[in-house]
Design an enzyme around this catalytic site. Sequence first.
Site, PDB file in Angstrom:
ATOM      1  N   HIS A   1       2.155  38.295 -79.779  1.00 28.18           N
ATOM      2  CA  HIS A   1       3.422  39.015 -79.657  1.00 28.18           C
ATOM      3  C   HIS A   1       3.681  39.990 -80.802  1.00 28.18           C
ATOM      4  O   HIS A   1       4.564  40.840 -80.688  1.00 28.18           O
ATOM      5  CB  HIS A   1       4.610  38.034 -79.617  1.00 28.18           C
ATOM      6  CG  HIS A   1       4.647  37.172 -78.398  1.00 28.18           C
ATOM      7  ND1 HIS A   1       4.529  37.633 -77.119  1.00 28.18           N
ATOM      8  CD2 HIS A   1       4.788  35.817 -78.291  1.00 28.18           C
ATOM      9  CE1 HIS A   1       4.603  36.634 -76.265  1.00 28.18           C
ATOM     10  NE2 HIS A   1       4.760  35.521 -76.936  1.00 28.18           N
TER      11      HIS A   1
ATOM     12  N   ASP B   1      -2.278  33.190 -72.141  1.00 28.18           N
ATOM     13  CA  ASP B   1      -1.048  32.538 -72.587  1.00 28.18           C
ATOM     14  C   ASP B   1       0.026  32.763 -71.519  1.00 28.18           C
ATOM     15  O   ASP B   1       0.038  33.793 -70.848  1.00 28.18           O
ATOM     16  CB  ASP B   1      -0.601  33.146 -73.923  1.00 28.18           C
ATOM     17  CG  ASP B   1       0.550  32.389 -74.558  1.00 28.18           C
ATOM     18  OD1 ASP B   1       0.311  31.660 -75.525  1.00 28.18           O
ATOM     19  OD2 ASP B   1       1.690  32.533 -74.063  1.00 28.18           O
TER      20      ASP B   1
ATOM     21  N   HIS C   1       2.992  33.490 -71.790  1.00 31.96           N
ATOM     22  CA  HIS C   1       3.935  34.549 -72.158  1.00 31.96           C
ATOM     23  C   HIS C   1       3.184  35.875 -72.271  1.00 31.96           C
ATOM     24  O   HIS C   1       2.002  35.894 -72.602  1.00 31.96           O
ATOM     25  CB  HIS C   1       4.629  34.191 -73.475  1.00 31.96           C
ATOM     26  CG  HIS C   1       5.295  32.850 -73.431  1.00 31.96           C
ATOM     27  ND1 HIS C   1       4.731  31.725 -74.025  1.00 31.96           N
ATOM     28  CD2 HIS C   1       6.427  32.431 -72.829  1.00 31.96           C
ATOM     29  CE1 HIS C   1       5.519  30.679 -73.805  1.00 31.96           C
ATOM     30  NE2 HIS C   1       6.546  31.075 -73.076  1.00 31.96           N
TER      31      HIS C   1
ATOM     32  N   ASP D   1       0.108  27.276 -72.817  1.00 27.42           N
ATOM     33  CA  ASP D   1       1.470  26.922 -72.458  1.00 27.42           C
ATOM     34  C   ASP D   1       1.778  27.146 -70.980  1.00 27.42           C
ATOM     35  O   ASP D   1       2.924  27.006 -70.559  1.00 27.42           O
ATOM     36  CB  ASP D   1       2.495  27.627 -73.344  1.00 27.42           C
ATOM     37  CG  ASP D   1       2.071  29.019 -73.797  1.00 27.42           C
ATOM     38  OD1 ASP D   1       2.716  29.534 -74.730  1.00 27.42           O
ATOM     39  OD2 ASP D   1       1.110  29.583 -73.231  1.00 27.42           O
TER      40      ASP D   1
END
Length: 368
Positions: A141, A178, A180, A266
Amino acid sequence: MSTGYVYHELYGWHDTGTHAGLLPADPRRGLQPHRHFENAEAKRRVHELVVVSGLLDRLTRLAPRPATDEEILAVHTPGHLARLVAANDTGGDAGDGGSPFGPGGLDIARLAAGGVVRAVEAVVDGAVDNAYALVRPPGHHALADVGMGFCLLANIAIAAQAVRRSRGVARIAVVDIDVHHGNGTQAAFADDPDVLTISVHQDRVFPPDSGHVTERGTGAGHGYALNLPLPPGTGNGGYLEAFRRVVLPALRRFQPELILVAAGFDANAVDPLARMMVTASGYREIGRMLVDAAAELCGGRIAFAHEGGYDPVYVPFCAHAVIEVLAGVEEPLEDPFAANFDNQGQQEAQPHQSAAIAAAEELVGDIG
Ligand SMILES: O=C(CCC1CCCC1)NO
Ligand SMILES: [Zn+2]
């Protein structure tokens, strides 16, 4: 098959404090102190399972080194590095207010980014066939001028730029599994047609309003960012359909010299920070598809960098399954939770998931 493996105990010492999970504790808001979701436990337990299962004996240990200022500044602004340097003695936050670090936090972040550089260099140099960098803090991120989402430095982007500069690697594909959106990696290479970024993630979980299928890169890089937002509840069937219909065809069209994987776990069926249903066997199959793609397209050159994944009990089995694939293990460790998760109805691809996949599939043809 030689698989490089990066881990260092300092990764477990990255101190994310006692936020109430995500937010600073604050009795006035009813927020009781609790360890930050991005704490050491899940990742340290991945390493411990790798040791106790005997898998470590089949890996080639690679010692991480700190990323240099030059390597960091190939991706980040001087202002962002200065922010981290200024707070390194006292601890602070990477910029979004939810990415805390303790004293020496920049040193550990440098070691995480440098650990990924080390792993990728070893793969490119042929010192190992492939590699897994079990690093912390995560990186996907982090933007050029600010950290976010628990990420201080953009580990994978730093590693990609490092080997482009030091070893002349031209075309790199980054696949972000991931749950996200891999916004930081996408932003780092948005205008660059020589880096294909693919992110498969839960639709609009984090960052807010990010990772839409319409985000495709900018300028010369248009078409070389591919986003595959999937509906909440997507399990192994939906993910594997996404890989078969979108990720693998995109990699084949792009013809990378190297594949990097932002390996967050995740999307696992019991993760606290998303609502997907992927299991250890699903991750094993994802790992298999990516390793096979690397064998088909770029001499097997693939490196994984650990990102998110927060359930301390199940993430170890999910990550272990992928590392076993890298190492060519024939008899994988059994997932003791398979009976709980593998046979649920959600494991079949659902029509609305296939529709989301089709929207991204249409864009693969634009990759030149
Ligand atoms: O695992 C992560 C961090 C996600 C959280 C950051 C704030 C809310 C969700 N990113 O990959
Ligand atoms: Zn994540």
